[in-house]
Design a protein around this motif. Structure first.
Motif, mmCIF file in Angstrom:
data_model
loop_
_atom_site.group_PDB
_atom_site.id
_atom_site.type_symbol
_atom_site.label_atom_id
_atom_site.label_comp_id
_atom_site.label_asym_id
_atom_site.label_seq_id
_atom_site.Cartn_x
_atom_site.Cartn_y
_atom_site.Cartn_z
ATOM 1 N N ALA A 83 -10.112 37.657 -7.798
ATOM 2 C CA ALA A 83 -9.762 38.822 -6.972
ATOM 3 C C ALA A 83 -8.707 38.433 -5.942
ATOM 4 O O ALA A 83 -7.713 39.151 -5.738
ATOM 5 C CB ALA A 83 -11.010 39.357 -6.277
ATOM 6 N N GLY A 84 -8.899 37.267 -5.307
ATOM 7 C CA GLY A 84 -7.925 36.786 -4.327
ATOM 8 C C GLY A 84 -6.576 36.500 -4.954
ATOM 9 O O GLY A 84 -5.525 36.824 -4.372
ATOM 10 N N ALA A 85 -6.572 35.919 -6.168
ATOM 11 C CA ALA A 85 -5.318 35.589 -6.855
ATOM 12 C C ALA A 85 -4.510 36.846 -7.180
ATOM 13 O O ALA A 85 -3.275 36.866 -7.038
ATOM 14 C CB ALA A 85 -5.616 34.811 -8.136
ATOM 15 N N ILE A 86 -5.203 37.897 -7.611
ATOM 16 C CA ILE A 86 -4.519 39.161 -7.925
ATOM 17 C C ILE A 86 -3.906 39.755 -6.654
ATOM 18 O O ILE A 86 -2.746 40.194 -6.647
ATOM 19 C CB ILE A 86 -5.491 40.159 -8.583
ATOM 20 C CG1 ILE A 86 -5.904 39.640 -9.961
ATOM 21 C CG2 ILE A 86 -4.879 41.552 -8.685
ATOM 22 C CD1 ILE A 86 -7.062 40.380 -10.601
ATOM 23 N N LEU A 90 0.151 40.194 -5.882
ATOM 24 C CA LEU A 90 0.711 41.509 -5.525
ATOM 25 C C LEU A 90 1.426 41.460 -4.176
ATOM 26 O O LEU A 90 2.522 42.008 -4.016
ATOM 27 C CB LEU A 90 -0.405 42.563 -5.499
ATOM 28 C CG LEU A 90 -1.026 42.920 -6.857
ATOM 29 C CD1 LEU A 90 -2.231 43.819 -6.674
ATOM 30 C CD2 LEU A 90 0.004 43.591 -7.766
ATOM 31 N N VAL A 91 0.814 40.773 -3.211
ATOM 32 C CA VAL A 91 1.432 40.635 -1.877
ATOM 33 C C VAL A 91 2.725 39.835 -1.969
ATOM 34 O O VAL A 91 3.715 40.135 -1.283
ATOM 35 C CB VAL A 91 0.443 39.965 -0.891
ATOM 36 C CG1 VAL A 91 1.140 39.600 0.421
ATOM 37 C CG2 VAL A 91 -0.738 40.887 -0.623
ATOM 38 N N SER A 92 2.751 38.823 -2.840
ATOM 39 C CA SER A 92 3.941 37.987 -3.015
ATOM 40 C C SER A 92 5.171 38.818 -3.373
ATOM 41 O O SER A 92 6.275 38.539 -2.908
ATOM 42 C CB SER A 92 3.684 36.935 -4.103
ATOM 43 O OG SER A 92 4.848 36.208 -4.386
ATOM 44 N N GLY A 93 4.959 39.837 -4.223
ATOM 45 C CA GLY A 93 6.077 40.689 -4.625
ATOM 46 C C GLY A 93 6.656 41.500 -3.486
ATOM 47 O O GLY A 93 7.799 41.969 -3.561
ATOM 48 N N MET A 94 5.886 41.674 -2.408
ATOM 49 C CA MET A 94 6.342 42.460 -1.254
ATOM 50 C C MET A 94 6.961 41.599 -0.158
ATOM 51 O O MET A 94 7.650 42.115 0.727
ATOM 52 C CB MET A 94 5.156 43.230 -0.649
ATOM 53 C CG MET A 94 4.395 44.102 -1.625
ATOM 54 S SD MET A 94 2.895 44.771 -0.843
ATOM 55 C CE MET A 94 1.975 45.338 -2.275
ATOM 56 N N ALA A 165 -8.777 31.092 -0.945
ATOM 57 C CA ALA A 165 -8.159 30.084 -1.814
ATOM 58 C C ALA A 165 -7.431 30.754 -2.979
ATOM 59 O O ALA A 165 -6.313 30.364 -3.336
ATOM 60 C CB ALA A 165 -9.222 29.120 -2.339
ATOM 61 N N GLY A 166 -8.054 31.776 -3.566
ATOM 62 C CA GLY A 166 -7.436 32.507 -4.664
ATOM 63 C C GLY A 166 -6.172 33.230 -4.219
ATOM 64 O O GLY A 166 -5.165 33.236 -4.929
ATOM 65 N N ALA A 167 -6.227 33.824 -3.031
ATOM 66 C CA ALA A 167 -5.056 34.534 -2.503
ATOM 67 C C ALA A 167 -3.885 33.582 -2.294
ATOM 68 O O ALA A 167 -2.735 33.904 -2.604
ATOM 69 C CB ALA A 167 -5.420 35.230 -1.192
ATOM 70 N N MET A 168 -4.165 32.389 -1.776
ATOM 71 C CA MET A 168 -3.102 31.392 -1.560
ATOM 72 C C MET A 168 -2.534 30.897 -2.891
ATOM 73 O O MET A 168 -1.337 30.646 -3.012
ATOM 74 C CB MET A 168 -3.644 30.202 -0.754
ATOM 75 C CG MET A 168 -3.946 30.507 0.703
ATOM 76 S SD MET A 168 -2.490 31.119 1.617
ATOM 77 C CE MET A 168 -2.811 32.893 1.649
ATOM 78 N N VAL A 205 -8.253 29.260 -14.472
ATOM 79 C CA VAL A 205 -8.616 30.681 -14.578
ATOM 80 C C VAL A 205 -7.956 31.481 -13.457
ATOM 81 O O VAL A 205 -7.431 32.576 -13.676
ATOM 82 C CB VAL A 205 -10.152 30.857 -14.533
ATOM 83 C CG1 VAL A 205 -10.534 32.318 -14.696
ATOM 84 C CG2 VAL A 205 -10.824 30.018 -15.614
ATOM 85 N N THR A 206 -7.974 30.922 -12.245
ATOM 86 C CA THR A 206 -7.344 31.579 -11.093
ATOM 87 C C THR A 206 -5.845 31.777 -11.346
ATOM 88 O O THR A 206 -5.293 32.852 -11.074
ATOM 89 C CB THR A 206 -7.531 30.732 -9.816
ATOM 90 O OG1 THR A 206 -8.916 30.452 -9.641
ATOM 91 C CG2 THR A 206 -7.026 31.467 -8.591
ATOM 92 N N ALA A 207 -5.196 30.734 -11.873
ATOM 93 C CA ALA A 207 -3.742 30.796 -12.115
ATOM 94 C C ALA A 207 -3.391 31.831 -13.182
ATOM 95 O O ALA A 207 -2.367 32.513 -13.072
ATOM 96 C CB ALA A 207 -3.235 29.414 -12.521
#
Length: 276
Positions: A83-86, A90-94, A165-168, A205-207
């Protein structure tokens, strides 16, 4: 052609150093691509995510066979990291590439500090009626021929740390292994061997979750990804063999110095808006 060969050799070095120190190749790949080859930040992150998937997959299989990886704990925590990775992807694109560069440099410094700190080795007993018992977040692992039992603790704080961690990972294109191990070691009180191997299983899996978003945006370029992936896998394989005979403490100090210099340089470039 010469640039592809240089990129391949750089990726081999990244995979080698990453496997020897446990930080993963992504922390070298991003600076190599952005600062060394002038690759746009988002394309560099896409290539790094693919390399993370490749390097984690091979090692994860071996650790599962040996009985160290706790699949149940890993899959449960993957809900948070995925969930954090997604969200991160998405935030990275902004975000502006220079902002990402500054965040990357900051997380890089934090990773170095966490990697140099002494690692605790917990072995907590199962508490009857606890959340950990209900979710079955416990198990055994082999230690010098003996099966030892353990149970997780502080599941909720650990799960929230996995979201971060997933978000980062999704935002920066790194495995965030140091943050995952921090959650499982320091928060959830899992044995060190279990936390590191379970983290390795989770990284791939996160990647994948975030890489799909980068692919959909057209930010995974085969001509960049191919030499990076092959180079990092080759470097990781050499590193895993070298690890048996190398003095890892000295390597970690050396690598920490290199990463600190890179992170400061990336911070400088981010502040001066040098990334694209």
């Amino acid at each position: 052609m010469s640039e592809i060969i240089i990129l391949f050799l750089g990726a081999v070095s990244a995979g080698l150093l990453g496997s020897l120190t446990g930080l993963g190749g992504g922390v070298i790949i991003i600076p190599l691509l952005t600062l060394g080859f002038g690759v746009p930040m988002h394309y560099a992150i896409g290539a790094s995510l693919i390399s993370v998937i490749g390097t984690s997959s091979g090692a994860a299989v071996a650790f599962v066979k040996e009985g160290f990886t706790n699949m149940r704990i890993g899959m449960f925590l993957e809900i948070g990291t995925t969930a954090g990775a997604i969200i991160g992807a998405l935030v990275s694109g902004m975000l502006n590439p220079n902002t990402i560069g500054i965040i990357f440099a900051s997380i890089l410094l934090l990773t170095v500090i966490l990697n140099l700190k002494g690692k605790p080795d917990h072995q907590e007993p199962l508490i009857k009626g606890s959340l950990e018992e209900k979710l079955k977040l416990y198990g055994t692992f082999p230690d010098k021929g003996v099966l030892k039992s353990y149970s997780a603790r502080n599941t909720v704080p650990g799960f929230l740390m996995m979201l971060f961690a997933g978000a980062m990972s999704g935002l920066l294109g790194i495995g965030s292994g140091a943050l995952k191990v921090l959650a499982m070691d320091n928060m959830m009180k899992l044995p060190f061997k279990v936390s590191t191997t379970t983290s390795n299983f989770m990284i791939g899996v996160t990647a994948v979750a975030s890489a799909l978003i980068y692919f959909q945006r057209g930010e995974i370029i085969p001509v960049i990804v191919a030499p990076v992936l092959i180079g990092v896998v080759v470097g990781s394989f050499i590193g895993s063999k070298t690890l048996m005979v190398s003095k890892t403490k000295k390597l970690k100090v050396f690598f920490a110095i290199v990463i600190t210099i890179l992170s400061v340089y990336m911070m400088y470039n981010g502040i001066n808006k040098s990334f694209r």
